[in-house]
Design a protein around this motif. Structure first.
Motif, short mmCIF file in Angstrom:
data_model
loop_
_atom_site.label_atom_id
_atom_site.label_comp_id
_atom_site.label_asym_id
_atom_site.label_seq_id
_atom_site.Cartn_x
_atom_site.Cartn_y
_atom_site.Cartn_z
N GLU A 153 6.04 7.70 -9.95
CA GLU A 153 7.00 6.66 -10.30
C GLU A 153 6.52 5.29 -9.80
OE1 GLU A 153 8.46 7.91 -12.67
OE2 GLU A 153 10.58 7.84 -12.19
N THR A 193 0.86 -1.18 0.00
CA THR A 193 0.00 0.00 0.00
C THR A 193 0.89 1.23 0.00
OG1 THR A 193 -1.97 0.99 0.94
CG2 THR A 193 -0.34 0.22 2.49
N VAL A 194 0.47 2.25 -0.74
CA VAL A 194 1.27 3.45 -0.90
C VAL A 194 0.62 4.55 -0.10
CG1 VAL A 194 2.21 5.10 -2.53
CG2 VAL A 194 1.91 2.76 -3.21
N TYR A 195 1.41 5.26 0.68
CA TYR A 195 0.86 6.38 1.43
C TYR A 195 1.67 7.64 1.16
CZ TYR A 195 -1.40 8.98 5.05
OH TYR A 195 -2.13 9.93 5.71
N GLY A 230 -5.33 -0.78 -2.20
CA GLY A 230 -5.79 0.48 -1.62
C GLY A 230 -5.83 0.44 -0.11
N PRO A 262 -4.74 -0.51 3.70
CA PRO A 262 -3.58 -0.96 4.48
C PRO A 262 -3.85 -2.29 5.19
CG PRO A 262 -4.63 0.91 5.53
CD PRO A 262 -5.26 0.76 4.19
N VAL A 301 -0.47 -3.71 -5.81
CA VAL A 301 -0.68 -2.49 -5.05
C VAL A 301 -2.13 -2.45 -4.61
CG1 VAL A 301 -0.65 0.00 -5.11
CG2 VAL A 301 1.14 -1.27 -6.23
N LEU A 348 3.67 -0.04 -12.14
CA LEU A 348 2.57 -0.96 -12.44
C LEU A 348 2.32 -1.09 -13.92
CD1 LEU A 348 -0.06 0.50 -9.97
CD2 LEU A 348 1.43 -1.43 -9.59
N MET A 349 2.96 -0.22 -14.68
CA MET A 349 2.59 -0.09 -16.08
C MET A 349 3.30 -1.13 -16.93
SD MET A 349 0.38 1.90 -16.21
CE MET A 349 -0.27 1.84 -14.57
N ILE A 385 3.34 4.44 -9.64
CA ILE A 385 2.32 4.02 -10.60
C ILE A 385 3.00 3.54 -11.89
CG2 ILE A 385 0.18 4.65 -11.77
CD1 ILE A 385 -0.18 6.85 -9.75
N ALA A 386 4.10 4.22 -12.24
CA ALA A 386 4.81 3.79 -13.44
C ALA A 386 5.31 2.35 -13.30
CB ALA A 386 5.99 4.73 -13.72
#
Lengths: 372, 162, 177
Positions: free
Chosen positions: C37, C24-26, C57, C59, C55, C42-43, C39-40
């Motif tokens: 970066e 999870t990204v905070y 949403g 936690p 990833v 995941l691409m 998100i990049a």
């Protein structure tokens, strides 16, 4: 029906940035919205007063990671005007190229995120894959994928070699083809039409009244673009068009952004092909004379304004940053009233919010549509 | 208004509000007083076509706090209306009834500079965190963080191995 | 807490965790650069999902928390709350120069002194912002750390003891004057 308060954020899956919505809803309809956006307030304006012109540019670049070149350019443009410097044409063109590449990467990013919030992940993946071509060009030119560090007071820090120009030109036809495809998709793809049309509608009068800027305003038919109205960098010499639309909804904003993507490729192509020879910087004095200026710039999200006052030293007396997202929030709160709860992400995403830039305010919007 | 709005007509019209100077092409600066800012904005909106507020900038001049209202219209001339407020009693009437986006900027300035805008119905804290002391304004020049003041965040006394 | 791998089921859980970490990204006050970066990653170009990295949403589903950026005063309590919601064993990656020591924002008035004052950090990634490949490398490093910790039966083995006589009592990390 009793009103229900739905609290969303600051950590939430749809948008990656911290924002807190308190949605007061009546059934599925939004009655009122309270936004709390100041999670990213760091105190950059205070720190900028304590650093000299060389050290302040990297700091201002980091106001926002997506429009970093915008903040650095608008600041150096203002300081150069106070100093009375004229920047060599080659530097102006290089700044323009980076600025437009930044706009392309930002709009592609936005298109992807907008597709993601409506559940259209194929387009999300496509735009982000194509965005990598822009990122590669930026990395070749500046040495970093994000935070390019190209500006300094008096010009740019890095020159473009013929090989870099060639490589950038070689990538453009692919991008142009993809962008044509996106233009076609936006106008014909059923998934997007259903979710974007008549969502978050804002008339021209409302856009003017609530002070919307950038693609949000242009989608409502407000013909307002700093690049044309107050030309800076090389925009006066480059042939390009301001894109406007009359739909005024999320669909219109998508059309404007996709149109601007195309214009950006053409500006980049023109600048690369007509890159003037000569020096890339002039020697700037260490100190700036007393003066003040309101420096404006068309960032990917809209008009960005830095109010700069200098006091004869090598530091600024005050730099006041007004970001495009800040100007757009009032209009977004207006758009959301009477909409469906499920449309919140789309409408909020449609202004391309950049909360690191903004980090400033809460908008409380009553039923009588008065932005506070 | 049938006559096209030019720098000259604006200078002529705004003279009654204070000193008008043309700073550079398309930029006009008017120095006025807090009591007349409401009238000045009404005039520039109604007579001169300044329909859009770019921003309200604030500068700490030492003894006074200066507010600058930057307006623009479809003629693309920018007018900056400047007022100065005494530091010990910085109060000025709100303009959010004339220009809706001003409400946001005023609240932000209230937080960071401690200027009170009379008549703004929602003068709550927006930009600083919840625990920030209400009488400290970080963007004033003489402000420095106090050594024993809690400014919010988390108090870390002792880290256990968690 | 990770239990020493005694039973078959415990071994299975540890294996599954190492093969498919959920992240999870905070954004605790970053400038967005680190977030884009991530998100990049995941691409299609970097595509971390091929390694089983997802990833998430929430936690509550995550094994690894990536904290992007310095912690603003307003975000500190929120970050702590997000971290508290994660199930054990939990790992924290601090991204970029800001996550490590503040970067350009070091010493600003609305900032905590460090990410480590709010949540314990296991892995730091350098860069402003780190490239996507560096982020992937950090996650892989974190996975190795997880495996080592599982073998040692917890994180305690690598926690440094404070030097004798060092005064760590009552130190506040709120604001750098």
């Amino acid at each position: 029906m009793p009103e229900v308060v739905v609290s969303i954020g600051p950590q939430h899956p749809a948008l990656k940035e911290p924002v807190n919505f308190k949605v007061i809803a009546d059934g599925e309809k939004i009655v009122r919205l309270e936004l709390d956006l100041s999670y990213n307030h760091r105190g950059i304006e205070k720190a900028a007063e304590q650093r000299n012109f060389i050290r302040v540019l990297p700091l201002l670049e980091r106001v926002c990671g997506i429009c970093s070149h915008s903040h650095a350019t608008v600041f150096s443009k203002g300081i150069e005007e106070i100093m009375g410097l004229s920047i060599p044409p080659r530097a102006q063109y290089i700044r323009t190229i980076i600025a437009e590449l930044e706009r392309m990467h930002s709009h592609l990013l936005w298109l992807g995120v907008a597709a993601h919030v409506i559940g259209f992940n194929t387009l999300f993946m496509w735009t982000w894959r194509d965005r990598e071509a822009v990122q590669d060009t930026l990395e070749e030119m500046s040495g970093n994928r994000v935070h390019y560090g190209m500006n300094e007071i008096g010009g740019v820090r890095r020159d473009l070699t013929p090989a870099q120009v060639e490589a950038a030109l070689a990538r453009l036809p692919v991008l142009e083809e993809r962008i044509k495809k996106y233009v076609e998709m936006v106008n014909s793809e059923e998934t997007m039409l259903i979710r974007f049309r008549d969502v978050g509608k804002m008339s021209r009068e409302e856009a003017l009244k609530y002070g919307a800027v950038g693609p949000t305003a242009r989608a409502s038919g407000v013909d307002y673009d700093v690049r044309r109205d107050d030309p800076y960098l090389a925009y006066a010499e480059v042939p390009w068009n301001v894109i406007t639309d009359t739909h005024g909804d999320v669909y219109g904003r998508t059309r404007v952004r996709v149109g601007e993507l195309w214009e950006s490729t053409q500006i980049v192509r023109y600048c690369l092909e007509n890159l003037p020879a000569g020096p890339i910087r002039v020697d700037a004095p260490k100190t700036a004379p007393k003066g003040e200026i309101l420096s404006r710039y068309e960032a990917p999200r809209g008009e960005l304004a830095h109010f700069i006052r200098t006091n004869g030293t090598d530091k600024v007396e005050r730099v006041d940053i007004r970001t495009p997202t800040l100007a757009n929030w009032t209009s977004v709160a207006v758009c959301l009233v009477n909409q469906n709860i499920a449309d919140i992400p789309v409408i909020v995403a449609a202004i391309d919010p950049c909360l690191s830039c903004t980090s400033r305010l809460t908008v409380v919007n009553r039923v009588d549509k008065v932005g506070r | 208004m049938t006559r096209p709005v030019t720098v000259e007509t604006i200078t002529e019209r705004m003279k009654e509000f204070g000193v008008v100077e043309q700073v550079r092409k398309n930029r006009i600066r008017v120095k006025t007083v807090p009591d007349r800012i409401h009238d000045a904005i009404t005039t520039s909106q109604a007579m001169l076509g300044f329909d859009r507020l770019i921003t309200i900038s604030t500068v700490d001049n030492g003894e006074t706090l200066e507010l600058l209202y930057h307006l623009i219209g479809s003629h693309r001339i920018i007018i900056s209306l400047s007022i100065e407020l005494p530091r010990d009693k910085p109060v000025t009437p709100t303009v959010s009834d004339l220009l809706l986006p001003a409400g946001i900027y005023e609240r932000q300035i209230h937080d960071l500079f401690g200027i009170t805008f009379e008549g703004n119905p929602n003068m709550k804290k927006i930009i600083l965190n919840e625990d920030w002391p209400g009488d400290e304004f970080p963007l004033r020049k003489d402000w420095t963080p106090g050594p024993d003041v809690f400014y919010g965040g988390i108090r870390v006394e002792k880290r256990e191995g968690s | 807490m990770a239990v020493p791998d005694t039973g078959m089921s415990r071994r299975l859980v540890n294996w599954a965790r190492a093969k498919s970490p959920w992240i999870t990204v905070y954004n605790s006050g970053a400038c967005n650069a680190c977030d884009i970066e991530i998100i990049a990653c995941l691409m299609p170009r970097f595509d971390v999902e091929r390694f089983g990295i997802l990833v998430k949403g929430s936690p509550r589903h995550a094994d690894i928390l990536i904290v992007t950026g310095h912690v603003t005063l307003k975000q500190a309590s929120r970050l702590r709350r997000v971290w508290e919601q994660m199930p054990e064993p939990k790992y924290v990656i601090a991204m970029g120069a800001c996550g490590a020591a503040g970067g350009v924002f070091h010493g600003l008035y609305h900032m905590m002194a460090c990410v480590d004052c709010v949540v314990p950090v296991d892995v730091y990634v350098a860069g402003c912002p780190p490239r996507p490949d560096e982020i992937i490398n950090a996650v892989v490093t974190c996975l190795n750390l997880m495996a080592e910790d599982a073998a040692h039966g917890g994180k305690e083995w690598r926690r440094k003891k404070p030097a004798t006589g060092a005064d760590t009592e009552g130190k506040s990390c709120t604001v750098i004057p």
